[in-house]
Write a protein that holds these residues in place. Structure first.
Motif, PDB file in Angstrom:
ATOM      1  N   VAL A  33      45.378  33.671  52.375  1.00 34.59           N
ATOM      2  CA  VAL A  33      44.342  33.402  51.381  1.00 34.59           C
ATOM      3  C   VAL A  33      44.766  34.045  50.066  1.00 34.59           C
ATOM      4  O   VAL A  33      45.076  35.247  50.029  1.00 34.59           O
ATOM      5  CB  VAL A  33      42.971  33.956  51.823  1.00 34.59           C
ATOM      6  CG1 VAL A  33      41.898  33.621  50.781  1.00 34.59           C
ATOM      7  CG2 VAL A  33      42.588  33.406  53.186  1.00 34.59           C
ATOM      8  N   LEU A  34      44.791  33.258  48.999  1.00 31.13           N
ATOM      9  CA  LEU A  34      45.190  33.742  47.681  1.00 31.13           C
ATOM     10  C   LEU A  34      43.954  33.856  46.796  1.00 31.13           C
ATOM     11  O   LEU A  34      43.267  32.855  46.542  1.00 31.13           O
ATOM     12  CB  LEU A  34      46.196  32.780  47.040  1.00 31.13           C
ATOM     13  CG  LEU A  34      47.467  32.496  47.854  1.00 31.13           C
ATOM     14  CD1 LEU A  34      48.295  31.421  47.177  1.00 31.13           C
ATOM     15  CD2 LEU A  34      48.283  33.774  48.038  1.00 31.13           C
ATOM     16  N   GLU A  35      43.643  35.054  46.345  1.00 30.18           N
ATOM     17  CA  GLU A  35      42.442  35.310  45.550  1.00 30.18           C
ATOM     18  C   GLU A  35      42.835  35.943  44.215  1.00 30.18           C
ATOM     19  O   GLU A  35      43.565  36.932  44.183  1.00 30.18           O
ATOM     20  CB  GLU A  35      41.488  36.240  46.317  1.00 30.18           C
ATOM     21  CG  GLU A  35      40.345  36.823  45.521  1.00 30.18           C
ATOM     22  CD  GLU A  35      39.496  35.776  44.837  1.00 30.18           C
ATOM     23  OE1 GLU A  35      39.192  35.955  43.642  1.00 30.18           O
ATOM     24  OE2 GLU A  35      39.128  34.775  45.503  1.00 30.18           O
ATOM     25  N   GLN A  36      42.329  35.385  43.116  1.00 26.15           N
ATOM     26  CA  GLN A  36      42.721  35.886  41.799  1.00 26.15           C
ATOM     27  C   GLN A  36      42.099  37.239  41.449  1.00 26.15           C
ATOM     28  O   GLN A  36      42.657  38.002  40.659  1.00 26.15           O
ATOM     29  CB  GLN A  36      42.356  34.870  40.720  1.00 26.15           C
ATOM     30  CG  GLN A  36      40.862  34.680  40.495  1.00 26.15           C
ATOM     31  CD  GLN A  36      40.559  33.729  39.353  1.00 26.15           C
ATOM     32  OE1 GLN A  36      41.462  33.239  38.675  1.00 26.15           O
ATOM     33  NE2 GLN A  36      39.274  33.458  39.136  1.00 26.15           N
ATOM     34  N   GLU A  37      40.935  37.547  42.044  1.00 27.61           N
ATOM     35  CA  GLU A  37      40.260  38.800  41.720  1.00 27.61           C
ATOM     36  C   GLU A  37      40.722  39.929  42.649  1.00 27.61           C
ATOM     37  O   GLU A  37      41.413  39.709  43.637  1.00 27.61           O
ATOM     38  CB  GLU A  37      38.741  38.624  41.817  1.00 27.61           C
ATOM     39  CG  GLU A  37      38.179  37.504  40.964  1.00 27.61           C
ATOM     40  CD  GLU A  37      38.350  37.732  39.468  1.00 27.61           C
ATOM     41  OE1 GLU A  37      38.694  38.866  39.049  1.00 27.61           O
ATOM     42  OE2 GLU A  37      38.163  36.762  38.704  1.00 27.61           O
ATOM     43  N   LYS A  38      40.270  41.160  42.332  1.00 31.66           N
ATOM     44  CA  LYS A  38      40.640  42.327  43.134  1.00 31.66           C
ATOM     45  C   LYS A  38      39.716  42.529  44.328  1.00 31.66           C
ATOM     46  O   LYS A  38      39.954  43.406  45.158  1.00 31.66           O
ATOM     47  CB  LYS A  38      40.638  43.581  42.259  1.00 31.66           C
ATOM     48  CG  LYS A  38      41.692  43.549  41.160  1.00 31.66           C
ATOM     49  CD  LYS A  38      41.625  44.802  40.306  1.00 31.66           C
ATOM     50  CE  LYS A  38      42.665  44.754  39.195  1.00 31.66           C
ATOM     51  NZ  LYS A  38      42.603  45.976  38.324  1.00 31.66           N
ATOM     52  N   LEU A  39      38.655  41.725  44.415  1.00 30.08           N
ATOM     53  CA  LEU A  39      37.709  41.783  45.522  1.00 30.08           C
ATOM     54  C   LEU A  39      37.424  40.368  46.001  1.00 30.08           C
ATOM     55  O   LEU A  39      37.516  39.403  45.223  1.00 30.08           O
ATOM     56  CB  LEU A  39      36.396  42.439  45.079  1.00 30.08           C
ATOM     57  CG  LEU A  39      36.453  43.897  44.616  1.00 30.08           C
ATOM     58  CD1 LEU A  39      35.117  44.286  44.000  1.00 30.08           C
ATOM     59  CD2 LEU A  39      36.795  44.818  45.776  1.00 30.08           C
ATOM     60  N   ILE A  40      37.040  40.213  47.254  1.00 25.45           N
ATOM     61  CA  ILE A  40      36.625  38.908  47.754  1.00 25.45           C
ATOM     62  C   ILE A  40      35.240  38.565  47.196  1.00 25.45           C
ATOM     63  O   ILE A  40      34.448  39.452  46.875  1.00 25.45           O
ATOM     64  CB  ILE A  40      36.601  38.861  49.298  1.00 25.45           C
ATOM     65  CG1 ILE A  40      35.558  39.839  49.861  1.00 25.45           C
ATOM     66  CG2 ILE A  40      37.978  39.147  49.864  1.00 25.45           C
ATOM     67  CD1 ILE A  40      35.341  39.712  51.358  1.00 25.45           C
ATOM     68  N   GLY A  41      34.964  37.270  47.082  1.00 27.31           N
ATOM     69  CA  GLY A  41      33.613  36.811  46.743  1.00 27.31           C
ATOM     70  C   GLY A  41      33.042  37.381  45.473  1.00 27.31           C
ATOM     71  O   GLY A  41      31.874  37.788  45.437  1.00 27.31           O
TER      72      GLY A  41
END
Length: 368
Positions: A33-41
């Protein structure tokens, strides 16, 4: 930069992306999973009413209606099995004037067409017995509406996916991509840039899903919808809640009206309203409070001056501009865009949280 190979990349670690990652991991796929922010959701998943919706209002036959009703049952079962904080507190839809009684009857009829058959008409006196401070001539009781701790839910989804080998990589914004004969190459930025060649990609980037698709060369441009942003303000009320259930007025044109929701700590939230933006801006316009007082007092006349304080804002990813009919969810697979192994999720606004597990099932089946 070295090119790594992965089975499936899910872009976006919001509630839907995590539900998709969980479903794929449970199906035996190797998932990153690639997420741009430092936290999920960090965006739409964290800035909403945290309501488990019954599926009452959505157009008959729409994905929103179907997946909300299916997802609601899946979500309640999941919350019980995984000890996710939630409460099936129920919802009142109230008519404050006789002129709204026909609309109330139509809501019940429409809900039944969506498979929501548990709505019960109640009198004004019954509304008063459930919520003594609510003014109403009649109402509908929705016993399958509830509230959920979205962060607890996302943490459980993430843990399930990771237990089956998935990895969640934060601070990894997708900066470019290209469709190749042997898969889809994705490049990320952030402190540790990557290049990954994926057999499958799920674009679950929420507010940025159309932009992410635009970054991937080889996705036909005509299949990528426009992006529109609808902002909602929530005001809160300090002190002990005067309500025990969710309270919604009969819907007004353009939305569901300013309604009462509660969080699991019992704090009251009123909202959301709707304003349209050109981009993502979470600033709070406290001057909108006057319209909140006017709307809320139609069903809660005891609301005192000065009781409302600024809460937070959220933004919904829309596929149509202000004034246009609401668009349905778009779950776009190879049959629509022609790219093998790619699923784009566009316009996943409310009831996306409620529908998340059902969406995960659909995506996993498309990539099986």
């Amino acid at each position: 930069m070295e090119l790594d190979k992965v089975d499936v990349a899910v872009i976006g670690a919001g509630v839907v992306g995590l539900a998709v990652a969980r479903a794929l991991a449970l199906a035996g796929r190797e998932v990153v999973v690639l997420e741009q922010e430092k936290l999920i959701g960090s965006h739409t998943s964290a800035r909403n009413s945290e309501v488990i919706h019954a599926g009452i209002y959505y157009p008959k036959g729409s994905l929103k209606a179907k997946l909300c009703v299916e997802g609601k049952h899946l979500l309640y079962d999941y919350c019980k099995a995984r000890d996710v904080h939630h409460n099936n507190i129920g919802k009142l839809i109230v008519a404050t004037r006789d002129e709204e009684l026909d609309a109330l009857a139509k809501i019940r009829e429409h809900a039944a067409q969506n498979g929501v058959t548990d709505l019960r008409p109640i009198s004004g006196a019954e509304v008063h017995s459930l919520e003594p401070l609510v003014k109403a001539v009649a109402g509908l009781w929705s016993p399958s509406t509830g509230i959920i701790d979205s962060h607890s839910y996302m943490s459980a989804l993430k843990a399930d996916a990771e237990a089956r080998g998935a990895s969640v990589v934060l601070a990894s914004e997708v900066v470019s991509g290209v469709v190749r004969d042997d898969g889809i190459e994705i490049s990320t930025g952030g402190p540790e840039p990557m290049r990954v060649l994926c057999k499958s990609v799920v674009n679950s980037a929420g507010l940025w899903a159309p932009l992410v698709a635009q970054k991937i060369a080889g996705i036909p441009k005509q299949t990528i919808p426009g992006a529109y942003f609808a902002k909602g303000h929530y005001f809160t009320m300090a002190g002990k809640s005067p309500f025990k259930h969710l309270v919604y007025p009969v819907p007004v044109p353009g939305g569901l009206g300013t309604h009462v929701t509660l969080d699991l700590a019992g704090q009251v939230r009123f909202g959301p309203d709707v304003s349209w933006l050109d981009g993502v801006d979470y600033s709070f316009d406290a001057s909108r409070v006057d319209s909140f007082y006017t709307s809320i007092r139609t069903y809660y006349p005891a609301l005192e001056d000065g009781a409302l304080v600024p809460g937070y804002t959220g933004i919904r990813p829309k596929l149509a501009p202000a004034g246009a009919p609401n668009a349905d969810f778009v779950i776009q697979g190879p049959a629509e865009h022609g790219v093998p192994g790619l699923v784009n999720l566009y316009g996943i606004e409310s009831p996306g949280l409620t529908a998340s597990l059902a969406i995960g099932k659909i995506v996993a089946s498309q990539l099986s």
